[in-house]
Enzyme design. Sequence first.
Site, PDB file in Angstrom:
ATOM      1  N   VAL A 182     -69.537  70.930  68.702  1.00  0.00           N
ATOM      2  CA  VAL A 182     -70.448  71.877  67.775  1.00  0.00           C
ATOM      3  C   VAL A 182     -71.753  72.267  68.786  1.00  0.00           C
ATOM      4  O   VAL A 182     -72.291  71.224  69.451  1.00  0.00           O
ATOM      5  CB  VAL A 182     -70.974  71.279  66.541  1.00  0.00           C
ATOM      6  CG1 VAL A 182     -71.875  72.692  66.020  1.00  0.00           C
ATOM      7  CG2 VAL A 182     -69.858  71.029  65.816  1.00  0.00           C
ATOM      8  N   TYR A 236     -63.195  69.094  64.230  1.00  0.00           N
ATOM      9  CA  TYR A 236     -62.333  70.034  64.956  1.00  0.00           C
ATOM     10  C   TYR A 236     -62.560  70.158  66.350  1.00  0.00           C
ATOM     11  O   TYR A 236     -61.943  70.922  67.123  1.00  0.00           O
ATOM     12  CB  TYR A 236     -62.250  71.212  64.287  1.00  0.00           C
ATOM     13  CG  TYR A 236     -61.709  71.076  62.929  1.00  0.00           C
ATOM     14  CD1 TYR A 236     -60.300  70.524  62.368  1.00  0.00           C
ATOM     15  CD2 TYR A 236     -62.605  71.140  61.745  1.00  0.00           C
ATOM     16  CE1 TYR A 236     -60.008  70.535  61.292  1.00  0.00           C
ATOM     17  CE2 TYR A 236     -62.007  71.149  60.622  1.00  0.00           C
ATOM     18  CZ  TYR A 236     -60.891  70.810  60.243  1.00  0.00           C
ATOM     19  OH  TYR A 236     -60.780  70.365  58.893  1.00  0.00           O
ATOM     20  N   GLY A 237     -63.859  69.903  67.010  1.00  0.00           N
ATOM     21  CA  GLY A 237     -64.331  69.993  68.118  1.00  0.00           C
ATOM     22  C   GLY A 237     -65.791  70.033  68.401  1.00  0.00           C
ATOM     23  O   GLY A 237     -66.644  69.678  67.359  1.00  0.00           O
ATOM     24  N   ASP A 287     -62.592  68.048  52.506  1.00  0.00           N
ATOM     25  CA  ASP A 287     -63.349  67.031  53.369  1.00  0.00           C
ATOM     26  C   ASP A 287     -64.681  66.833  53.235  1.00  0.00           C
ATOM     27  O   ASP A 287     -65.431  66.691  54.225  1.00  0.00           O
ATOM     28  CB  ASP A 287     -62.797  67.189  54.994  1.00  0.00           C
ATOM     29  CG  ASP A 287     -63.271  66.101  55.969  1.00  0.00           C
ATOM     30  OD1 ASP A 287     -63.251  64.936  55.476  1.00  0.00           O
ATOM     31  OD2 ASP A 287     -63.281  66.344  56.961  1.00  0.00           O
ATOM     32  N   LYS A 321     -69.184  76.567  66.771  1.00  0.00           N
ATOM     33  CA  LYS A 321     -68.060  75.379  66.651  1.00  0.00           C
ATOM     34  C   LYS A 321     -66.785  75.807  67.385  1.00  0.00           C
ATOM     35  O   LYS A 321     -66.237  77.049  67.211  1.00  0.00           O
ATOM     36  CB  LYS A 321     -67.630  75.332  65.046  1.00  0.00           C
ATOM     37  CG  LYS A 321     -68.710  74.598  64.251  1.00  0.00           C
ATOM     38  CD  LYS A 321     -68.342  74.177  63.007  1.00  0.00           C
ATOM     39  CE  LYS A 321     -69.104  73.301  62.187  1.00  0.00           C
ATOM     40  NZ  LYS A 321     -68.959  72.557  61.476  1.00  0.00           N
ATOM     41  N   GLY A 324     -73.446  68.132  68.571  1.00  0.00           N
ATOM     42  CA  GLY A 324     -72.417  67.119  67.698  1.00  0.00           C
ATOM     43  C   GLY A 324     -70.841  67.476  68.200  1.00  0.00           C
ATOM     44  O   GLY A 324     -70.681  68.304  68.675  1.00  0.00           O
ATOM     45  N   GLU A 325     -70.200  66.326  67.532  1.00  0.00           N
ATOM     46  CA  GLU A 325     -68.971  66.501  67.560  1.00  0.00           C
ATOM     47  C   GLU A 325     -68.151  66.502  66.237  1.00  0.00           C
ATOM     48  O   GLU A 325     -68.115  65.602  65.462  1.00  0.00           O
ATOM     49  CB  GLU A 325     -68.502  65.264  68.311  1.00  0.00           C
ATOM     50  CG  GLU A 325     -68.831  65.584  69.842  1.00  0.00           C
ATOM     51  CD  GLU A 325     -68.503  64.479  70.908  1.00  0.00           C
ATOM     52  OE1 GLU A 325     -68.361  63.544  70.356  1.00  0.00           O
ATOM     53  OE2 GLU A 325     -68.795  64.736  72.150  1.00  0.00           O
ATOM     54  N   GLY A 326     -67.781  67.780  65.786  1.00  0.00           N
ATOM     55  CA  GLY A 326     -67.122  67.856  64.418  1.00  0.00           C
ATOM     56  C   GLY A 326     -65.727  67.227  64.266  1.00  0.00           C
ATOM     57  O   GLY A 326     -65.203  66.686  65.166  1.00  0.00           O
TER      58      GLY A 326
END
Length: 294
Positions: free
Chosen positions: A18, A15-16, A127, A33, A11-13
């Site tokens: 994963v 902040y960057g 968040d 991460k 995935g793409e969280g």
Amino acid sequence: MEQYEKVEKIGEGTYGVVYKARDRVTNETIALKKIRLEQEDEGVPSTAIREISLLKEMQHRNIVRLQDVVHSEKRLYLVFEYLDLDLKKHMDSSPEFVKDPRQVKMFLYQILCGIAYCHSHRVLHRDLKPQNLLIDRRTNSLKLADFGLARAFGIPVRTFTHEVVTLWYRAPEILLGSRHYSTPVDVWSVGCIFAEMVNRRPLFPGDSEIDELFKIFRILGTPNEETWPGVTALPDFKSTFPKWPPKDLATVVPNLDAAGLNLLSSMLCLDPSKRITARIAVEHEYFKDIKFVP
């Protein structure tokens, strides 16, 4: 980094990227991460390192455990326990779970326990959203991910892949420009998630900050000095905001019983100083029929 072998990108969280990865020493599956820092050339800010180091001390059954922090070549990698299901995926893929009020109640209780623990350590999330509430399929236990990262790295307006960071769970004091927000912002987010679990759709799905505020005001009423002392002095409050009256929450979340509505309304209190705390919320009568065995 030799200790960890990337298996696949999962995935793409915020902040960057994963990755699902393997710990070569223990053979354990972990989530890795990669934190993408804005100032790539300057390396990792020491403040971020300090903040993140504190998070390793946080241990609670409803918090995703930060197992390791690897600092290499101006990059920061955070090593977390691996869980492949989040609350958003769970709500999308098994709507029948939401038909079970007990399951909603159990999840909400666990979210609040995790938050109460973090707040007792003076750590905010800032968040919270269904995507960072992870579920362990084997035990049906729920864990909060990404706690404390906002303070370490800030919250970007867009992710590194240019996705807009959602506003749907953002507290009104943040939307109105308050610089002095605190733990009540997380309780607000949990209230939004609670309503979403019950209704099976987001409560305030705004697509801009002003749209988000107006969606909130249309349901809870436009705040004024009587209902929220000090609100008119917040940087982004405008006296020209339309003045909506509050709706009865029972019409907004019709499938919730009286105790649930009482808890929800105390979480979705516009004035953060009157919002219920996570610590008090876990003692609410809504939870009186669950005895949670650790």
